[in-house]
Design a protein around this motif. Structure first.
Motif, PDB file in Angstrom:
ATOM      1  N   ARG A  15       0.855  -1.200   0.000  1.00  0.00           N
ATOM      2  CA  ARG A  15       0.000   0.000   0.000  1.00  0.00           C
ATOM      3  C   ARG A  15       0.888   1.247   0.000  1.00  0.00           C
ATOM      4  O   ARG A  15       1.781   1.366   0.847  1.00  0.00           O
ATOM      5  N   PRO A  16       0.658   2.182  -0.925  1.00  0.00           N
ATOM      6  CA  PRO A  16       1.477   3.402  -0.884  1.00  0.00           C
ATOM      7  C   PRO A  16       1.181   4.202   0.395  1.00  0.00           C
ATOM      8  O   PRO A  16       0.032   4.527   0.668  1.00  0.00           O
ATOM      9  N   ASN A  17       2.214   4.463   1.175  1.00  0.00           N
ATOM     10  CA  ASN A  17       2.038   5.316   2.367  1.00  0.00           C
ATOM     11  C   ASN A  17       3.271   6.187   2.620  1.00  0.00           C
ATOM     12  O   ASN A  17       3.474   6.694   3.709  1.00  0.00           O
ATOM     13  N   ILE A  18       4.106   6.346   1.563  1.00  0.00           N
ATOM     14  CA  ILE A  18       5.311   7.175   1.695  1.00  0.00           C
ATOM     15  C   ILE A  18       5.106   8.468   0.903  1.00  0.00           C
ATOM     16  O   ILE A  18       4.689   8.428  -0.263  1.00  0.00           O
ATOM     17  N   HIS A  19       5.411   9.576   1.558  1.00  0.00           N
ATOM     18  CA  HIS A  19       5.238  10.891   0.913  1.00  0.00           C
ATOM     19  C   HIS A  19       6.583  11.596   0.820  1.00  0.00           C
ATOM     20  O   HIS A  19       7.452  11.418   1.676  1.00  0.00           O
ATOM     21  N   LYS A  20       6.703  12.449  -0.205  1.00  0.00           N
ATOM     22  CA  LYS A  20       7.875  13.329  -0.293  1.00  0.00           C
ATOM     23  C   LYS A  20       7.530  14.520  -1.176  1.00  0.00           C
ATOM     24  O   LYS A  20       6.818  14.362  -2.167  1.00  0.00           O
ATOM     25  N   PHE A  21       8.021  15.677  -0.807  1.00  0.00           N
ATOM     26  CA  PHE A  21       7.705  16.910  -1.535  1.00  0.00           C
ATOM     27  C   PHE A  21       6.192  17.028  -1.745  1.00  0.00           C
ATOM     28  O   PHE A  21       5.722  17.419  -2.822  1.00  0.00           O
ATOM     29  N   GLY A  22       5.410  16.659  -0.743  1.00  0.00           N
ATOM     30  CA  GLY A  22       3.957  16.804  -0.800  1.00  0.00           C
ATOM     31  C   GLY A  22       3.245  15.793  -1.674  1.00  0.00           C
ATOM     32  O   GLY A  22       2.038  15.889  -1.898  1.00  0.00           O
ATOM     33  N   GLU A  23       3.978  14.796  -2.149  1.00  0.00           N
ATOM     34  CA  GLU A  23       3.387  13.841  -3.101  1.00  0.00           C
ATOM     35  C   GLU A  23       3.366  12.444  -2.477  1.00  0.00           C
ATOM     36  O   GLU A  23       4.309  12.051  -1.788  1.00  0.00           O
ATOM     37  N   LEU A  24       2.271  11.692  -2.721  1.00  0.00           N
ATOM     38  CA  LEU A  24       2.221  10.290  -2.297  1.00  0.00           C
ATOM     39  C   LEU A  24       2.952   9.462  -3.352  1.00  0.00           C
ATOM     40  O   LEU A  24       2.611   9.530  -4.543  1.00  0.00           O
ATOM     41  N   ILE A  25       3.937   8.697  -2.927  1.00  0.00           N
ATOM     42  CA  ILE A  25       4.726   7.903  -3.876  1.00  0.00           C
ATOM     43  C   ILE A  25       3.974   6.602  -4.161  1.00  0.00           C
ATOM     44  O   ILE A  25       3.805   5.762  -3.273  1.00  0.00           O
ATOM     45  N   GLU A  26       3.515   6.460  -5.388  1.00  0.00           N
ATOM     46  CA  GLU A  26       2.682   5.296  -5.743  1.00  0.00           C
ATOM     47  C   GLU A  26       3.526   4.031  -5.890  1.00  0.00           C
ATOM     48  O   GLU A  26       3.114   2.962  -5.490  1.00  0.00           O
ATOM     49  N   ASP A  27       4.711   4.166  -6.496  1.00  0.00           N
ATOM     50  CA  ASP A  27       5.538   2.979  -6.725  1.00  0.00           C
ATOM     51  C   ASP A  27       6.983   3.323  -6.362  1.00  0.00           C
ATOM     52  O   ASP A  27       7.669   4.028  -7.106  1.00  0.00           O
ATOM     53  N   VAL A  28       7.441   2.792  -5.233  1.00  0.00           N
ATOM     54  CA  VAL A  28       8.790   3.148  -4.736  1.00  0.00           C
ATOM     55  C   VAL A  28       9.895   2.622  -5.645  1.00  0.00           C
ATOM     56  O   VAL A  28      11.033   3.104  -5.586  1.00  0.00           O
ATOM     57  N   THR A  29       9.562   1.642  -6.491  1.00  0.00           N
ATOM     58  CA  THR A  29      10.623   1.052  -7.328  1.00  0.00           C
ATOM     59  C   THR A  29      10.970   1.920  -8.538  1.00  0.00           C
ATOM     60  O   THR A  29      12.014   1.729  -9.146  1.00  0.00           O
ATOM     61  N   VAL A  30      10.094   2.872  -8.857  1.00  0.00           N
ATOM     62  CA  VAL A  30      10.386   3.728 -10.021  1.00  0.00           C
ATOM     63  C   VAL A  30      10.445   5.221  -9.683  1.00  0.00           C
ATOM     64  O   VAL A  30      11.018   6.002 -10.440  1.00  0.00           O
ATOM     65  N   HIS A  31       9.882   5.617  -8.549  1.00  0.00           N
ATOM     66  CA  HIS A  31       9.869   7.053  -8.225  1.00  0.00           C
ATOM     67  C   HIS A  31      11.303   7.553  -8.006  1.00  0.00           C
ATOM     68  O   HIS A  31      12.100   6.892  -7.329  1.00  0.00           O
ATOM     69  N   PRO A  32      11.647   8.734  -8.595  1.00  0.00           N
ATOM     70  CA  PRO A  32      13.039   9.204  -8.483  1.00  0.00           C
ATOM     71  C   PRO A  32      13.529   9.371  -7.046  1.00  0.00           C
ATOM     72  O   PRO A  32      14.732   9.271  -6.796  1.00  0.00           O
ATOM     73  N   SER A  33      12.631   9.624  -6.109  1.00  0.00           N
ATOM     74  CA  SER A  33      13.071   9.832  -4.725  1.00  0.00           C
ATOM     75  C   SER A  33      13.403   8.532  -4.004  1.00  0.00           C
ATOM     76  O   SER A  33      14.082   8.552  -2.987  1.00  0.00           O
ATOM     77  N   THR A  34      12.881   7.425  -4.486  1.00  0.00           N
ATOM     78  CA  THR A  34      13.037   6.175  -3.733  1.00  0.00           C
ATOM     79  C   THR A  34      13.684   5.043  -4.535  1.00  0.00           C
ATOM     80  O   THR A  34      14.173   4.085  -3.946  1.00  0.00           O
ATOM     81  N   ARG A  35      13.706   5.167  -5.858  1.00  0.00           N
ATOM     82  CA  ARG A  35      14.148   4.007  -6.627  1.00  0.00           C
ATOM     83  C   ARG A  35      15.634   3.700  -6.412  1.00  0.00           C
ATOM     84  O   ARG A  35      16.054   2.560  -6.483  1.00  0.00           O
TER      85      ARG A  35
END
Ligand SMILES: Cc1cc2nc3c(=O)[nH]c(=O)nc-3n(C[C@H](O)[C@H](O)[C@H](O)COP(=O)(O)OP(=O)(O)OC[C@H]3O[C@@H](n4cnc5c(N)ncnc54)[C@H](O)[C@@H]3O)c2cc1C
Length: 485
Positions: A15-35
């Motif tokens: 379940r997406p529950n990680i936020h950054k820069f005011g945005e909910l990160i839908e997929d941590v494996t591709v989002h630039p902040s988490t991938r």
């Protein structure tokens, strides 16, 4: 054990529950902040399958006899602990940065292995059995487990029970038949986006008024009512412009704030609830292996700094022998922290629960070195590199690739290698010295002053006084003078 793709898939299912820069990160494996942190951890799965690394990264579960990743094992002897130090060095060698979404959890299980055993023996609880059952499931699922001790703490001069806001340390707010409800936060937690679960421990030793704060449990990272905020990082949002950030593609340290808004934890996942007398022991048994093995982390990053320094020297047209003393000092720093960790591991003790606890004095001495020596190694790497490796002295990748003036930039960046290669090495040094940065050297695993306190507590100073009196033939007893008011 999972493949790296199965690991990524396990994260995508959460379940997406990680936020950054005011945005909910839908997929941590591709989002630039988490991938990047996900990719760093994915390398553990790839490396574990390779023959050259599998002995270090995997071991046999003493519970099931099956092969498991070392991060999901109990450290049972000095060899296991030394292999932990070597594994951490290897992971920095491979990724250039921290894969802390596994190591703090690894330490957490080992710390609570002994604490739950002691509680069950002395209080008749069943925490050790619960932990064992949960742990077998964790090994079966090959989860990536982050570890969280650090509370926001509030005013550092006051204990948890005397804070204006009782939530500034994570606490139990409700006890039900089937579990507990917790409220508060844990902050600066490594590699959360890369983790499937989080292992929670008390942040310090508590007294009776703080019994609601003496709590330990394991939760899925996406549990209901847990909101996660990823902290900002110097390498954020650079990738659009920085094609040079090669290590960033392979790994990246991230820290997160975990906000618990009345999270329900079922009993089978609760490993301490109110037993404040055991909270201090749990913390001690966390810091001993952590502070020993972190010497391997910083040595692993130091190895890369030596390699990168030699490359930039050559790229600048100089033989590395010009910098022989500096490079030697870098090697001395690396081997000091690695060697101290190995020594602390070798001189540990077996706890009756079967967990091996490294030597407390040497682990804490290592923590102080870890908070000191890598900074010198970074300074030396920067000194060897020249201004090009310091922030702001190298044009962006986009500019170097610009059709109008990119070739001119490359012409003037050229020394003994082509301009782009030299720039790439410089960016690696920038990343290692001020980007991936200081991989938790200063405060990861606790502050150096906390370690100094432990060194003081674990040093028998009076024995040294007696020794000096005997060797010096000093007959008179010289007690310490009374403290003057
Ligand atoms: C890169 C990195 C990764 C981390 N990863 C994790 C993780 O995965 N999991 C996790 O749980 N935590 C993690 N942490 C948090 C880390 O454990 C804490 O930063 C550390 O324990 C220090 O706590 P603090 O930051 O609150 O500093 P503070 O406790 O505020 O310390 C600041 C300074 O004040 C001093 N001080 C504090 N209290 C007192 C006092 N009462 N009297 C005198 N001096 C005092 C300290 O010695 C220190 O010099 C990470 C931190 C970093 C930097």
């Amino acid at each position: 054990m999972k493949t790296s793709e199965e690991y990524r898939e396990s994260l995508r299912r959460m379940r997406p529950n990680i936020h950054k820069f005011g945005e909910l990160i839908e997929d941590v494996t591709v989002h630039p902040s988490t991938r990047r942190t996900v990719e760093g951890h994915a390398q553990i799965f790839d490396a574990a399958l390779k023959e050259e690394y599998s002995n270090l990264l995997t071991t046999t579960s003493h519970l099931t006899g099956k092969r498991v990743v070392r991060y999901l094992s109990i450290i049972r002897n000095a060899e296991d602990m030394i292999n932990n130090c070597r594994m951490k060095r290897l992971m920095f060698n491979l990724t250039g940065t921290c894969t802390g979404g596994r190591c703090a959890g690894f330490n957490g299980i080992n710390a609570m292995w002994s604490a739950t055993y002691d509680m069950d023996q002395e209080l008749g609880t069943d925490y050790h059995l619960r932990l064992t059952n949960w742990f077998i499931g964790a090994q079966e699922a090959d989860i990536t487990l982050a570890g969280a001790l650090t509370d926001p703490k509030g005013d550092r001069s006051r204990p948890a029970s005397q804070q204006d806001d009782p939530d500034v340390n994570l606490r139990v707010v409700e006890r039900r038949d089937d579990g507990i409800v917790v409220r508060g936060a844990k902050v600066m937690i490594c590699g959360i986006a890369a983790a499937n679960e989080i292992f929670i421990l008390p942040g310090t030793g508590y007294q009776e008024p703080e019994k609601d704060y003496a709590v330990s449990f394991a939760i899925p990272r996406d549990i209901e009512n847990l909101t996660i905020i990823e902290a900002r990082h110097p390498s954020d949002r650079r990738e659009e412009e920085e094609g040079f950030d090669i290590p960033v593609d392979h790994g990246g340290i991230t820290q997160a704030y975990l906000l618990f808004e009345d999270v329900f934890i079922p009993n089978e996942r609760v490993f301490m609830c109110g037993e404040y007398n055991y909270s201090g022991k749990a913390v001690m048994n966390f810091i001993a292996p952590y502070r020993a093995a972190i010497g391997g982390c910083v040595a692993g990053q130091g190895d890369l700094m030596i390699g990168a320094s030699m490359l930039i020297a050559r790229a600048n047209g100089l033989h590395e022998k010009v910098f022989k003393d500096k490079i030697n000092q870098m090697a001395i720093n690396n081997e000091t922290t690695f060697g101290m960790g190995v020594a602390a591991s070798a001189l540990g003790k077996l706890h009756p629960s079967g967990v091996w606890v490294p030597d407390m004095l040497l682990s804490n001495v290592n923590k102080v070195h870890v908070a000191t020596l890598p900074y010198e190694t970074k300074r030396l790497a920067q000194e060897i590199a020249g201004g090009i490796a310091e922030t702001g002295c190298l044009p962006s990748y986009m500019d170097i690739k610009d059709p109008k003036y990119g070739s001119l930039l490359k012409k003037y960046l050229k020394a003994n290698t082509d301009g782009e290669t030299r720039a790439r090495i410089a960016r690696l040094i920038e990343w290692l010295t001020i980007g991936a940065g200081v991989p938790g050297c200063m405060h990861g695993g606790g502050s150096p002053d906390g370690a100094r306190l432990m060194i003081n507590l674990n040093s028998n100073l009076q024995a040294y006084v007696d020794m000096a009196r005997r060797v010096g033939g000093i007959k008179e007893d010289i007690p310490a003078p009374e403290k003057k008011r």
